[in-house]
Design a protein around this motif. Structure first.
Motif, PDB file in Angstrom:
ATOM      1  N   LEU A  60     -11.053   7.155 -17.451  1.00 48.86           N
ATOM      2  CA  LEU A  60     -12.135   7.497 -16.516  1.00 48.86           C
ATOM      3  C   LEU A  60     -13.048   8.501 -17.214  1.00 48.86           C
ATOM      4  CD1 LEU A  60     -10.412   8.140 -13.083  1.00 48.86           C
ATOM      5  CD2 LEU A  60     -12.085   6.402 -13.581  1.00 48.86           C
TER       6      LEU A  60
ATOM      7  N   PHE B 139       1.173  14.018 -10.795  1.00 49.07           N
ATOM      8  CA  PHE B 139      -0.118  13.353 -10.537  1.00 49.07           C
ATOM      9  C   PHE B 139      -1.279  14.271 -10.898  1.00 49.07           C
ATOM     10  CE2 PHE B 139       2.741  11.073  -7.725  1.00 49.07           C
ATOM     11  CZ  PHE B 139       2.420   9.779  -8.031  1.00 49.07           C
ATOM     12  N   ARG B 140      -1.145  15.007 -11.946  1.00 50.40           N
ATOM     13  CA  ARG B 140      -2.219  15.934 -12.341  1.00 50.40           C
ATOM     14  C   ARG B 140      -3.388  15.133 -12.905  1.00 50.40           C
ATOM     15  NH1 ARG B 140       1.575  15.408 -15.696  1.00 50.40           N
ATOM     16  NH2 ARG B 140       1.340  15.262 -17.942  1.00 50.40           N
ATOM     17  N   LYS B 141      -4.507  15.852 -13.064  1.00 50.09           N
ATOM     18  CA  LYS B 141      -5.697  15.213 -13.625  1.00 50.09           C
ATOM     19  C   LYS B 141      -5.447  14.965 -15.102  1.00 50.09           C
ATOM     20  CE  LYS B 141      -9.661  16.969 -12.003  1.00 50.09           C
ATOM     21  NZ  LYS B 141     -10.732  17.959 -12.040  1.00 50.09           N
ATOM     22  N   ARG B 142      -5.520  13.735 -15.517  1.00 46.90           N
ATOM     23  CA  ARG B 142      -5.287  13.415 -16.926  1.00 46.90           C
ATOM     24  C   ARG B 142      -6.585  12.988 -17.571  1.00 46.90           C
ATOM     25  NH1 ARG B 142       0.455  11.570 -17.469  1.00 46.90           N
ATOM     26  NH2 ARG B 142       1.303  11.768 -15.386  1.00 46.90           N
TER      27      ARG B 142
ATOM     28  N   LEU C 248     -15.795  11.419 -13.032  1.00 44.59           N
ATOM     29  CA  LEU C 248     -14.975  11.456 -11.825  1.00 44.59           C
ATOM     30  C   LEU C 248     -15.521  10.463 -10.811  1.00 44.59           C
ATOM     31  CD1 LEU C 248     -14.539  15.296 -11.399  1.00 44.59           C
ATOM     32  CD2 LEU C 248     -12.938  13.677 -12.366  1.00 44.59           C
ATOM     33  N   ARG C 249     -14.657   9.997  -9.926  1.00 42.32           N
ATOM     34  CA  ARG C 249     -15.090   9.092  -8.864  1.00 42.32           C
ATOM     35  C   ARG C 249     -15.080   9.840  -7.536  1.00 42.32           C
ATOM     36  NH1 ARG C 249     -13.968   4.285 -11.708  1.00 42.32           N
ATOM     37  NH2 ARG C 249     -15.470   4.622 -13.352  1.00 42.32           N
ATOM     38  N   THR C 250     -15.895   9.367  -6.613  1.00 44.92           N
ATOM     39  CA  THR C 250     -15.879   9.956  -5.274  1.00 44.92           C
ATOM     40  C   THR C 250     -14.547   9.649  -4.617  1.00 44.92           C
ATOM     41  OG1 THR C 250     -18.206   9.432  -5.199  1.00 44.92           O
ATOM     42  CG2 THR C 250     -17.190  10.107  -3.143  1.00 44.92           C
ATOM     43  N   PRO C 251     -13.862  10.644  -4.057  1.00 44.14           N
ATOM     44  CA  PRO C 251     -12.575  10.365  -3.428  1.00 44.14           C
ATOM     45  C   PRO C 251     -12.739   9.501  -2.179  1.00 44.14           C
ATOM     46  CG  PRO C 251     -13.223  12.639  -3.049  1.00 44.14           C
ATOM     47  CD  PRO C 251     -14.187  12.069  -4.026  1.00 44.14           C
ATOM     48  N   THR C 252     -11.688   8.775  -1.834  1.00 48.14           N
ATOM     49  CA  THR C 252     -11.725   7.975  -0.604  1.00 48.14           C
ATOM     50  C   THR C 252     -10.777   8.629   0.405  1.00 48.14           C
ATOM     51  OG1 THR C 252     -10.036   6.574  -1.562  1.00 48.14           O
ATOM     52  CG2 THR C 252     -12.306   5.783  -1.665  1.00 48.14           C
ATOM     53  N   TYR C 253     -11.058   8.394   1.685  1.00 48.96           N
ATOM     54  CA  TYR C 253     -10.273   9.007   2.746  1.00 48.96           C
ATOM     55  C   TYR C 253      -9.757   7.933   3.679  1.00 48.96           C
ATOM     56  CZ  TYR C 253     -12.315  13.348   1.127  1.00 48.96           C
ATOM     57  OH  TYR C 253     -12.687  14.402   0.350  1.00 48.96           O
ATOM     58  N   LYS C 254      -8.593   8.241   4.303  1.00 48.12           N
ATOM     59  CA  LYS C 254      -8.019   7.283   5.253  1.00 48.12           C
ATOM     60  C   LYS C 254      -7.410   8.049   6.409  1.00 48.12           C
ATOM     61  CE  LYS C 254      -6.755   3.312   2.458  1.00 48.12           C
ATOM     62  NZ  LYS C 254      -5.648   2.709   1.726  1.00 48.12           N
ATOM     63  N   PHE C 255      -7.466   7.427   7.604  1.00 47.17           N
ATOM     64  CA  PHE C 255      -6.736   7.948   8.761  1.00 47.17           C
ATOM     65  C   PHE C 255      -5.402   7.236   8.804  1.00 47.17           C
ATOM     66  CE2 PHE C 255     -11.117   8.696  10.393  1.00 47.17           C
ATOM     67  CZ  PHE C 255     -11.017  10.075  10.487  1.00 47.17           C
TER      68      PHE C 255
ATOM     69  N   THR D 191      -6.862   8.475 -18.929  1.00 47.22           N
ATOM     70  CA  THR D 191      -6.793   7.327 -18.019  1.00 47.22           C
ATOM     71  C   THR D 191      -7.988   6.395 -18.183  1.00 47.22           C
ATOM     72  OG1 THR D 191      -7.737   8.807 -16.387  1.00 47.22           O
ATOM     73  CG2 THR D 191      -5.393   8.366 -16.203  1.00 47.22           C
TER      74      THR D 191
END
Lengths: 428, 375
Positions: B75, B67-70, B78-85, B73
């Motif tokens: 893009l 899952f390295r930065k390619r 870059l996009r802002t990352p999303t977070y989840k609990f 793709t």
């Protein structure tokens, strides 16, 4: 009435006839032949006083007027040196004066005093020269030194705070956020002027502080504010070395700020004061929206409070007792566990009404109003539909042209070979 | 006029020098002769489940590299990352989903036999001779038909109706049903030898192989020659690490084993202390050629190795079972070196190095266990 006019003519005539004759027969020397008996007053307002006093009478503003701001800005009269660009012997009438404006003997010929054709451009040149004198010249700053606007102080850098004893502020830089004059009434002195400055100082690696200083003079106020800022440094952790840990909402007085964390390379899209603060701290990517009052001091205070109230990812995970997982688009949304608490709750232990959405949780259940985007005014008009239809067939031409250029080095197709005369015509 | 001539002369000279030097370069690289899958069909062996499992294990997938930065793709920023609990269970589910995706990303490009030219005359109509001076191509563009099953025929000026050959089929398929990323004209990096060699010299193997996958079909001779040269170049430079955790490692290992040139890879595994993977490689060879002396033993060992986790993950905590298994592996490899290796002395040296290193590990872990009060 008529007799009076005649009398006036008689007075005028001799002098005018003298002038015309003088002009017509200037080769003939008739000294002391025509003497005017009418008296000429040569002393007047302009040659009695020196230029300095004359200019002062035009440019000076009364004390009361200066207080009201008269004599500044547009329409202000400035002193000009009217002697500049003028040469003795050269005047409105273009005369040749041997020995003054020309040599006495040129070659073998003895030059004589004579009138030359008028120089029409002379006056224009003089006016131009005088105008260039009066133009206001600003003290120019280099683009690097320049602040937010012109050569005003806000936004400008004023160096690190003064060292305390032997401790120096290495790597620190101070930016002016605000410099303004305040008027204070005093019983003995009346209305007096004070300067107030607000600055932020920081080393770009997490240490930063802001300070306010007041003084009678602007530089002293700036210095005082800078040194106070150096005394009140705070440390902020920076998420991944470029942004904040999470979105947050913060307020001070009537000022409200919504701050969002952003990806690398986004930049600082926010109020200019917030931008300076971020640069002082070392934050590189962030978006902030200021709502309500835009009182600068309140903005600064609100932003600092918000930064201080941030929680790190580990703290968030501990608070929630849940894993905090990050998804990045560039890594194909691979779930990367960023922080794990010591003990994790199960699904049954989580109450039904608890907020689990990350952004909602860190914003304390505040929701940012996202305004609806309306279509552009032209998009509803019939001509826009016509335009779309008309240009649909050209929509890929740009790409095709680029491809042809990479392939053949020019825009070329099978038709160019079939009709070479077309190409020759376009070239010629 | 003279000056122009003088100006031109040196330029021409430079040009000739450049072309000559490039000829020399290309000569050097042309020493790699592509070997194709043209006599026996490798597909049944490659697609057999045992071989697939072995190849996947040998790929040594590391999720952070999968899952390295390619940059392919689509893009552009870059996009802002999303977070989840997440709770434990949800996290497990998410990781399972990611593993599935990794499986997808690591799906190996197929290895198949080279195709035969199509020369099938459907009908001959002498009445149409001289009807027109050009060929007519007919394509069935019915929706839902697969590209390889599409009917594409040509009518020659001499009245013969025949099925089209592969290159015309590919061109027409790409015209009517364009595949994203595939060009009708061959990219310069494949058609120009110098540029291709530059890419090889700069170790852009993954880029070459990815682009070849898009541009060509796996049964095309050009695909097989491009991949063959790339694999051989990697083998020559021993840069196997670049392809690890990518979908191309499996086909490369298969290629090397199929063409009896897996000795360098074996040496790299032994030098990298991956003894279990070395046994898997022997087992793979037994599957493909069946010429390994202790083939049955290697198969049995491979079956024992496959359920265990990857070896490099825990180097300093060896249980007795691990030690037993590794000793068996060493014995197996010893026999392999004696019977099948083409680089016997180097392999033996590497194996000796591994033995010494392993003895240290054993002593360390036993000592640790003793210190912690174990028996």
């Amino acid at each position: 009435m008529f007799s009076k006019f005649l009398a006036f003519k008689r007075v005028v005539q001799p002098s005018s006839s003298l002038l015309t004759r003088c002009l017509n027969n200037n080769n003939i020397v008739h000294n002391l032949k025509f003497i005017s008996t009418s008296s000429v007053y040569c002393v007047n307002f302009f040659n009695k006083l020196p230029a300095e006093k004359l200019w002062k009478s035009v440019t000076s503003v009364s004390n009361a007027g200066a207080k009201k701001g008269r004599g500044r800005g547009a329409g202000r009269i400035r002193i000009r040196d009217l002697n500049r660009g003028q040469v003795i012997g050269v005047g409105k009438i273009n005369m040749l004066w041997p020995g003054l404006s020309a040599p006495v003997i040129r070659g073998r010929e003895l030059l004589k005093q004579q009138r030359l054709p008028d120089d029409s451009e002379r006056m224009e040149k003089l006016i131009k020269l005088r105008d260039s004198m009066t133009k206001f010249r600003r003290l120019k700053l280099t683009p690097i030194e320049r602040g937010w606007s012109g050569n005003r102080m806000p936004g400008r850098s004023i160096g690190p705070p003064d060292p305390i004893g032997e401790d120096e502020f290495v790597g620190f830089d101070t930016k002016v956020l605000q410099l303004r004059s305040l008027l204070i009434m005093k019983g003995s002195l009346g209305r007096t002027k004070n300067y107030q400055a607000m600055v932020v100082t920081g080393n770009g690696q997490g240490l930063a502080g802001f300070g306010i200083g007041r003084s009678k003079e602007a530089p002293a106020a700036l210095r005082r504010a800078k040194n106070r800022a150096g005394q009140k440094l705070m440390h902020f952790e920076i998420c991944n070395g470029h942004t904040i840990f999470h979105d947050f909402y913060t307020a001070f007085g009537k000022t409200k700020i919504f701050v969002q964390m952003k990806n690398e390379g986004y930049g600082l899209k926010c109020h200019r004061a917030i931008k300076e603060i971020c640069q002082a701290i070392g934050i590189k990517d962030l978006r902030a929206k200021v709502e309500g009052s835009n009182n600068l001091q309140h903005i600064v205070k609100a932003f600092f409070i918000g930064l201080l109230q941030q929680r790190t990812h580990q703290q968030l995970a501990e608070e929630k007792k849940l894993h905090l997982v990050e998804y990045r688009a560039e890594n194909e949304y691979y779930p990367k566990v960023i922080a794990s608490p010591k003990e994790v709750r199960t699904k049954e232990e989580i109450p039904k009404d608890e907020t689990l959405d990350f952004i909602q949780y860190v914003m304390n259940d505040k929701v940012i109003l996202k305004k609806k985007k309306f279509p552009r005014f032209y998009e509803t008009m019939p001509h826009y539909q016509i335009y779309l239809k008309k240009y649909e067939k050209y929509r890929n031409h740009e790409k095709i042209r680029l491809n042809l250029k990479t392939e053949y080095g020019e825009v070329k197709s099978f038709l160019t070979e079939r009709y070479p005369e077309e190409k020759a015509e376009s070239e010629s | 006029m003279m000056s122009v001539l003088i100006n031109k002369l040196p330029r021409n000279n430079i040009k000739t020098i450049i072309t000559r030097s490039s000829e020399i370069q290309s000569c050097r690289h042309l020493s790699i002769v592509p070997s194709l899958y043209d006599d026996k069909d490798p597909a049944p062996t490659f697609f057999s489940s045992q071989v697939q499992i072995l190849l996947k294990r040998l790929t040594r997938p590391d999720l952070s590299k999968v899952f390295r930065k390619r940059c392919n793709t689509g893009l552009f920023v870059l996009r802002t990352p999303t977070y989840k609990f997440l709770t434990d269970k949800e996290l497990e589910a998410e990781i399972a989903k990611a593993n599935e995706k990794a499986e997808q990303l690591l799906q190996m490009p197929p290895v198949v036999k080279m195709h035969q030219t199509i020369n099938e005359v459907l009908s001959e109509d002498p009445a149409l001779i001289g009807y027109d001076s050009c060929k007519y191509l007919f394509t069935d563009i019915t929706y839902g038909v697969k590209n390889e099953h599409r009917i594409i025929v040509e009518r020659d000026p001499d009245g013969v109706l025949r099925n089209c050959d592969h290159d015309i089929r590919k061109r027409l398929n790409q015209t009517y049903f364009p595949m994203n990323g595939r060009k009708i004209k061959e990219p310069i990096m494949f058609s120009d030898k110098d540029r291709f060699n530059d890419l090889l010299d700069n170790s852009k193997y993954e880029f070459i192989l990815d682009r070849a996958c898009i541009q060509y079909e796996p049964d095309e001779p050009k695909y097989q020659s491009v991949t063959s040269i790339t694999y051989q170049h990697i083998d020559l430079k021993k840069c196997y690490e670049i392809l690890r955790s990518t979908r191309h490692f499996g086909p490369m290992t298969f290629y090397l084993t199929w063409h009896q040139s897996m000795d360098n890879l074996m040496l790299e595994l032994l030098q990298g202390n991956a003894i279990r993977e070395a046994v898997l490689l022997t087992s793979l060879r037994q599957h493909i050629h069946g010429d390994v002396i202790n083939g049955g033993e290697a198969h049995n060992l491979a079956q024992q190795i496959l359920p265990t986790p990857k070896q490099s993950e825990k180097p300093e905590n060896l249980t007795e079972e691990d030690i037993q298994l590794d000793n068996k592996c060493v014995e197996c490899i010893e026999k392999f070196i004696v019977g099948n290796s083409a680089m016997k002395s180097q392999h033996e040296l590497a194996l000796q190095g591994f033995r010494e290193h392993y003895q240290q590990l054993i002593d360390l872990s036993r000592g640790l266990r003793k210190a912690h009060g174990g028996v």
